[in-house]
Design an enzyme around this catalytic site. Structure first.
Site, PDB file in Angstrom:
ATOM      1  N   CYS A  36       0.776  -1.201  -0.669  1.00 20.84           N
ATOM      2  CA  CYS A  36       0.108   0.032  -0.053  1.00 20.84           C
ATOM      3  C   CYS A  36       0.827   1.659   0.183  1.00 20.84           C
ATOM      4  O   CYS A  36       0.682   2.201  -1.131  1.00 20.84           O
ATOM      5  CB  CYS A  36      -0.986  -0.039   0.978  1.00 20.84           C
ATOM      6  SG  CYS A  36      -0.506  -0.049   3.027  1.00 20.84           S
ATOM      7  N   HIS A  42      -2.854   1.240   6.773  1.00 17.02           N
ATOM      8  CA  HIS A  42      -3.618   0.651   5.525  1.00 17.02           C
ATOM      9  C   HIS A  42      -3.817   2.321   5.257  1.00 17.02           C
ATOM     10  O   HIS A  42      -3.638   2.850   5.620  1.00 17.02           O
ATOM     11  CB  HIS A  42      -4.164  -0.187   5.869  1.00 17.02           C
ATOM     12  CG  HIS A  42      -4.907   0.169   3.512  1.00 17.02           C
ATOM     13  ND1 HIS A  42      -3.760  -0.825   3.151  1.00 17.02           N
ATOM     14  CD2 HIS A  42      -5.723   0.202   3.767  1.00 17.02           C
ATOM     15  CE1 HIS A  42      -4.343  -0.948   1.529  1.00 17.02           C
ATOM     16  NE2 HIS A  42      -5.690  -0.261   1.769  1.00 17.02           N
ATOM     17  N   HIS A  56      -6.102   1.724  -3.928  1.00 13.53           N
ATOM     18  CA  HIS A  56      -5.145   0.916  -2.893  1.00 13.53           C
ATOM     19  C   HIS A  56      -4.603  -0.657  -3.064  1.00 13.53           C
ATOM     20  O   HIS A  56      -5.361  -0.964  -3.788  1.00 13.53           O
ATOM     21  CB  HIS A  56      -6.510   0.507  -0.887  1.00 13.53           C
ATOM     22  CG  HIS A  56      -6.967  -0.368  -1.539  1.00 13.53           C
ATOM     23  ND1 HIS A  56      -7.323  -1.019  -0.175  1.00 13.53           N
ATOM     24  CD2 HIS A  56      -7.622  -0.979  -2.411  1.00 13.53           C
ATOM     25  CE1 HIS A  56      -8.601  -1.799  -0.315  1.00 13.53           C
ATOM     26  NE2 HIS A  56      -8.712  -2.123  -1.198  1.00 13.53           N
TER      27      HIS A  56
END
Length: 239
Positions: free
Chosen positions: A127, A195, A207
């Site tokens: 990510c 994240h 993402h």
């Protein structure tokens, strides 16, 4: 590739087996030569880390035109996504030889990788890697690389995202004021923020979730409930 160079690679690969061998091919004028290098990886039977001093010594002799390493005891010689990512970063072709079969293949740098459809490789295609590439490609903003080859968020002792987002030039904004280009920071199955995604507008985020391909997905209830904060880079505040 010239048989003389392939023969030199075979000799080195055979001598290093069952470890992965590594080296480089240099070019000086019209001459090419294979230079064996040391594999200094902690687990040389599974991967390689080319000794930086050996690489520098090879560069002093000529232009490095290819990085070479071996894949011991493979059923079929197929470059891994990790190989391809490292090749991308190196900017030169890579050669891979299986052993003891002795098959050989080459791969070339792919240039800018698409932001969608990337395979997951922790520390190299995850990510934060996606976040860095998005801001560089779309806004010319360079962020520091915080991607590491370990699941640092598991025990909650490290807090890489929360400790560094402000230092990278982000400021928090209201979730009600979210706009395209903002970064959405989340806590997913972890005791810390672990994240991040890019808000694209139209209730969509970009993402790269753990173990999956990078993708555009709806910014629905699941991700909204796990959002810690929305931040905007200072260079985009007045955009």
């Amino acid at each position: 590739m010239r048989e003389k160079i392939l023969a030199a690679i075979r000799r080195h690969v055979a001598a290093e087996y069952p470890n992965e061998a590594c080296g480089v091919i240099i070019e000086t004028g019209k001459q090419q030569r294979y230079i064996p290098c040391k594999n200094i990886a902690d687990k040389p039977t599974g991967y390689f880390t080319l000794c930086p001093l050996d690489y520098a010594a090879a560069e002093a002799l000529g232009e490095v035109i290819m990085v070479v390493h071996s894949h011991p005891d493979v059923v079929q010689l197929i470059p891994s996504e990790f190989d391809r990512i490292q090749c991308d970063h190196s900017g030169v072709e890579w050669g891979i030889m299986s052993w003891p079969d002795g098959d050989f293949c080459t791969i070339s740098p792919r240039g800018e990788r698409s932001l969608v459809g990337r395979r997951w490789v922790l520390g190299y295609a995850d990510c934060w890697t996606l976040i860095m590439d998005y801001y560089r490609q779309h806004h010319g903003i360079l962020l520091k690389n915080y991607s590491v080859q370990r699941e640092w968020w598991i025990d909650g002792k490290e807090n890489i995202y929360d400790d560094n987002w402000q230092a990278e030039g982000f400021v928090e904004v209201s979730s009600d004021a979210i706009r395209p280009g903002d970064m959405v920071m989340m806590q997913i199955s972890a005791p810390v923020t672990n994240h991040a995604a890019i808000y694209l507008g139209d209730n969509t985020i970009l993402h790269h979730n753990f173990g999956n391909l990078s993708a555009r997905v709806p910014y629905g209830k699941y991700y909204r409930d796990r959002t810690v904060r929305v931040v905007r880079h200072k260079e985009l505040l007045d955009a």
